[in-house]
Design a protein around this motif. Sequence first.
Motif, PDB file in Angstrom:
ATOM      1  N   LEU A 298       0.649  -1.168   0.003  1.00  0.00           N
ATOM      2  CA  LEU A 298       0.109   0.058   0.141  1.00  0.00           C
ATOM      3  C   LEU A 298       0.860   1.124  -0.026  1.00  0.00           C
ATOM      4  CD1 LEU A 298      -2.809  -0.910   2.497  1.00  0.00           C
ATOM      5  CD2 LEU A 298      -2.641  -1.239  -0.025  1.00  0.00           C
ATOM      6  N   VAL A 299       1.866   1.402   0.845  1.00  0.00           N
ATOM      7  CA  VAL A 299       2.898   2.376   0.531  1.00  0.00           C
ATOM      8  C   VAL A 299       3.603   2.660  -0.793  1.00  0.00           C
ATOM      9  CG1 VAL A 299       4.966   3.223   1.582  1.00  0.00           C
ATOM     10  CG2 VAL A 299       3.535   1.863   2.950  1.00  0.00           C
ATOM     11  N   ALA A 300       3.780   1.523  -1.479  1.00  0.00           N
ATOM     12  CA  ALA A 300       4.215   1.612  -2.799  1.00  0.00           C
ATOM     13  C   ALA A 300       3.054   2.112  -3.649  1.00  0.00           C
ATOM     14  CB  ALA A 300       4.852   0.340  -3.254  1.00  0.00           C
ATOM     15  N   ALA A 301       1.925   1.682  -3.373  1.00  0.00           N
ATOM     16  CA  ALA A 301       1.013   2.311  -4.320  1.00  0.00           C
ATOM     17  C   ALA A 301       0.594   3.653  -4.325  1.00  0.00           C
ATOM     18  CB  ALA A 301      -0.400   1.578  -3.939  1.00  0.00           C
ATOM     19  N   GLU A 302       0.877   4.135  -3.091  1.00  0.00           N
ATOM     20  CA  GLU A 302       0.476   5.557  -2.775  1.00  0.00           C
ATOM     21  C   GLU A 302       1.568   6.457  -3.460  1.00  0.00           C
ATOM     22  OE1 GLU A 302       0.276   8.857   0.956  1.00  0.00           O
ATOM     23  OE2 GLU A 302       0.274   6.689   1.220  1.00  0.00           O
ATOM     24  N   ILE A 306      -1.377   5.152  -7.366  1.00  0.00           N
ATOM     25  CA  ILE A 306      -2.281   4.334  -7.604  1.00  0.00           C
ATOM     26  C   ILE A 306      -3.255   3.889  -6.264  1.00  0.00           C
ATOM     27  CG2 ILE A 306      -1.152   1.898  -7.370  1.00  0.00           C
ATOM     28  CD1 ILE A 306      -3.113   2.549 -10.302  1.00  0.00           C
ATOM     29  N   VAL A 307      -4.562   3.664  -6.547  1.00  0.00           N
ATOM     30  CA  VAL A 307      -5.141   3.290  -5.176  1.00  0.00           C
ATOM     31  C   VAL A 307      -5.697   1.774  -5.480  1.00  0.00           C
ATOM     32  CG1 VAL A 307      -7.535   3.371  -3.912  1.00  0.00           C
ATOM     33  CG2 VAL A 307      -6.148   5.568  -4.704  1.00  0.00           C
ATOM     34  N   LEU A 308      -5.309   0.898  -4.810  1.00  0.00           N
ATOM     35  CA  LEU A 308      -5.799  -0.605  -4.791  1.00  0.00           C
ATOM     36  C   LEU A 308      -6.970  -0.767  -4.277  1.00  0.00           C
ATOM     37  CD1 LEU A 308      -2.300  -2.296  -3.975  1.00  0.00           C
ATOM     38  CD2 LEU A 308      -3.306  -1.470  -6.059  1.00  0.00           C
ATOM     39  N   SER A 309      -8.012  -1.788  -5.002  1.00  0.00           N
ATOM     40  CA  SER A 309      -9.330  -1.938  -4.653  1.00  0.00           C
ATOM     41  C   SER A 309      -9.378  -2.538  -3.376  1.00  0.00           C
ATOM     42  CB  SER A 309     -10.173  -2.710  -5.589  1.00  0.00           C
ATOM     43  OG  SER A 309      -9.534  -4.044  -5.712  1.00  0.00           O
ATOM     44  N   GLU A 310     -10.408  -2.582  -2.588  1.00  0.00           N
ATOM     45  CA  GLU A 310     -10.527  -3.105  -1.106  1.00  0.00           C
ATOM     46  C   GLU A 310     -10.447  -4.712  -1.522  1.00  0.00           C
ATOM     47  OE1 GLU A 310     -13.687  -3.388   2.414  1.00  0.00           O
ATOM     48  OE2 GLU A 310     -13.818  -1.823   0.884  1.00  0.00           O
ATOM     49  N   ASP A 311     -11.230  -5.055  -2.605  1.00  0.00           N
ATOM     50  CA  ASP A 311     -11.267  -6.488  -2.688  1.00  0.00           C
ATOM     51  C   ASP A 311      -9.780  -7.343  -2.860  1.00  0.00           C
ATOM     52  OD1 ASP A 311     -13.861  -6.419  -2.443  1.00  0.00           O
ATOM     53  OD2 ASP A 311     -14.363  -6.400  -4.691  1.00  0.00           O
ATOM     54  N   LEU A 312      -8.978  -6.473  -3.850  1.00  0.00           N
ATOM     55  CA  LEU A 312      -7.755  -6.880  -4.235  1.00  0.00           C
ATOM     56  C   LEU A 312      -6.840  -7.136  -2.783  1.00  0.00           C
ATOM     57  CD1 LEU A 312      -5.541  -7.648  -6.179  1.00  0.00           C
ATOM     58  CD2 LEU A 312      -5.051  -5.176  -6.566  1.00  0.00           C
ATOM     59  N   ALA A 316      -5.210 -10.575  -0.734  1.00  0.00           N
ATOM     60  CA  ALA A 316      -3.787 -10.878  -0.594  1.00  0.00           C
ATOM     61  C   ALA A 316      -3.349 -11.588   0.633  1.00  0.00           C
ATOM     62  CB  ALA A 316      -2.930  -9.430  -0.776  1.00  0.00           C
ATOM     63  N   GLU A 317      -2.359 -12.588   0.508  1.00  0.00           N
ATOM     64  CA  GLU A 317      -1.817 -13.247   1.540  1.00  0.00           C
ATOM     65  C   GLU A 317      -0.629 -12.400   2.354  1.00  0.00           C
ATOM     66  OE1 GLU A 317      -3.136 -16.350  -1.239  1.00  0.00           O
ATOM     67  OE2 GLU A 317      -2.072 -14.527  -1.781  1.00  0.00           O
ATOM     68  N   GLN A 318      -0.109 -11.230   1.651  1.00  0.00           N
ATOM     69  CA  GLN A 318       0.700 -10.587   2.270  1.00  0.00           C
ATOM     70  C   GLN A 318       0.463  -9.104   1.856  1.00  0.00           C
ATOM     71  OE1 GLN A 318       4.738 -10.704   0.605  1.00  0.00           O
ATOM     72  NE2 GLN A 318       5.659  -9.660   2.476  1.00  0.00           N
ATOM     73  N   VAL A 319       0.285  -8.214   2.979  1.00  0.00           N
ATOM     74  CA  VAL A 319      -0.079  -6.772   2.942  1.00  0.00           C
ATOM     75  C   VAL A 319       1.023  -6.071   3.312  1.00  0.00           C
ATOM     76  CG1 VAL A 319      -1.785  -5.068   3.306  1.00  0.00           C
ATOM     77  CG2 VAL A 319      -2.507  -7.313   2.589  1.00  0.00           C
ATOM     78  N   ILE A 320       1.619  -5.078   2.840  1.00  0.00           N
ATOM     79  CA  ILE A 320       2.630  -4.006   3.239  1.00  0.00           C
ATOM     80  C   ILE A 320       2.035  -2.878   3.320  1.00  0.00           C
ATOM     81  CG2 ILE A 320       4.861  -3.269   3.079  1.00  0.00           C
ATOM     82  CD1 ILE A 320       5.541  -5.799   1.388  1.00  0.00           C
ATOM     83  N   ASP A 321       1.870  -2.370   4.462  1.00  0.00           N
ATOM     84  CA  ASP A 321       1.162  -0.878   4.976  1.00  0.00           C
ATOM     85  C   ASP A 321       2.152   0.203   5.529  1.00  0.00           C
ATOM     86  OD1 ASP A 321       0.985  -2.090   7.248  1.00  0.00           O
ATOM     87  OD2 ASP A 321      -1.476  -2.231   7.525  1.00  0.00           O
ATOM     88  N   LYS A 322       3.168  -0.243   5.825  1.00  0.00           N
ATOM     89  CA  LYS A 322       4.064   0.752   6.455  1.00  0.00           C
ATOM     90  C   LYS A 322       5.534   0.523   6.086  1.00  0.00           C
ATOM     91  CE  LYS A 322       3.991  -1.775  11.035  1.00  0.00           C
ATOM     92  NZ  LYS A 322       3.836  -1.663  12.208  1.00  0.00           N
TER      93      LYS A 322
END
Length: 322
Positions: A298-302, A306-312, A316-322
């Motif tokens: 999510l950090v890279a997306a910002e 790009i904004v990733l959909s909530e469903d995507l 995901a098995e792995q979510v990086i948010d910081k």
Amino acid sequence: MKFRNKNILAVISLFAFSFFSQAQDIKSVAITAIVEHPSLDRVRLGVEDELKANGYVVGQNIKIQYQSAQGSSANAAQIAKQFVASKPDVIVAIATPSAQALAATTKSIPIVFTAVTDPVAARLTKSWDASETNITGVSDALSLDKQIELMLKVKPDLKTIGYVYSPGEVNSTIVLKQLQESLAKLNINVIAAPAQRTSDIPAAARSLKGRVDLIYTTTDNNVVSAYESLVKVANESKIPLIASDPDPVARGAVAAIGMSYYDLGRQAGKIVIRILNGENPGNIPPEIGNVSQLAVNLVAAERQGIVLSEDLVKSAEQVIDK
């Protein structure tokens, strides 16, 4: 005195026989990779962990040697010669160039390849059936349909993708051709940016600025080795970067669906054990990795606009948010 000497000789003989028998029981496995980067390092760890989990302990009943070719085909050929001269029980080749170098060097010592996308195109095997040679292994091939589906989930209005690759790596050229054929049916263009050496990756990435909606990378070893340079271009240009290997997501790609390279190594390790137990590699058909993962950053997306959909994100098995 003679009786005592005979006893001493008997003890020495028994000790020597015991030592020789133990030495004979020690197996030897050689591992080589074309280059060191997180994905290929995980493959090696997976192989070693599988051996350990099945009772093979370094220094007790197994000897493991490892060498990296540092991205050089010439080094890979030299390592192949060194390994073959040492006559191990099995050689594990991580990535296509290393496997090809070994295949050209020995027709007798068992070779287990891994992290090879297409062993047939790489001329390691004639087909996906048992080779009846000294070569078998595990491919990291993944359905391109899943990759394209991910690209469209990240960028629904996708019209043009950039593809940075090494023209000398057969895996990458195969994927390029398949990508062009599949995306043409969806009226999506592919702009290829070749980079012969790792040092050429930054320039190849910069050549895509303002020309593409998304940059896609496959498991190209030169590209993965210089991934941070791709991330820099993607961040600066606000172009989402999609990988086919979950490991680069932690390094700055927006998303990836691909093989778990650690599990790929464990799978290859199982084949190594079968060979150590006496099976002929020529009777073992090549396999395809059976564990895949979806990872998002999510950090890279910002950073890449790009904004990733909530469903995507939820899938995901792995979510990086910081």
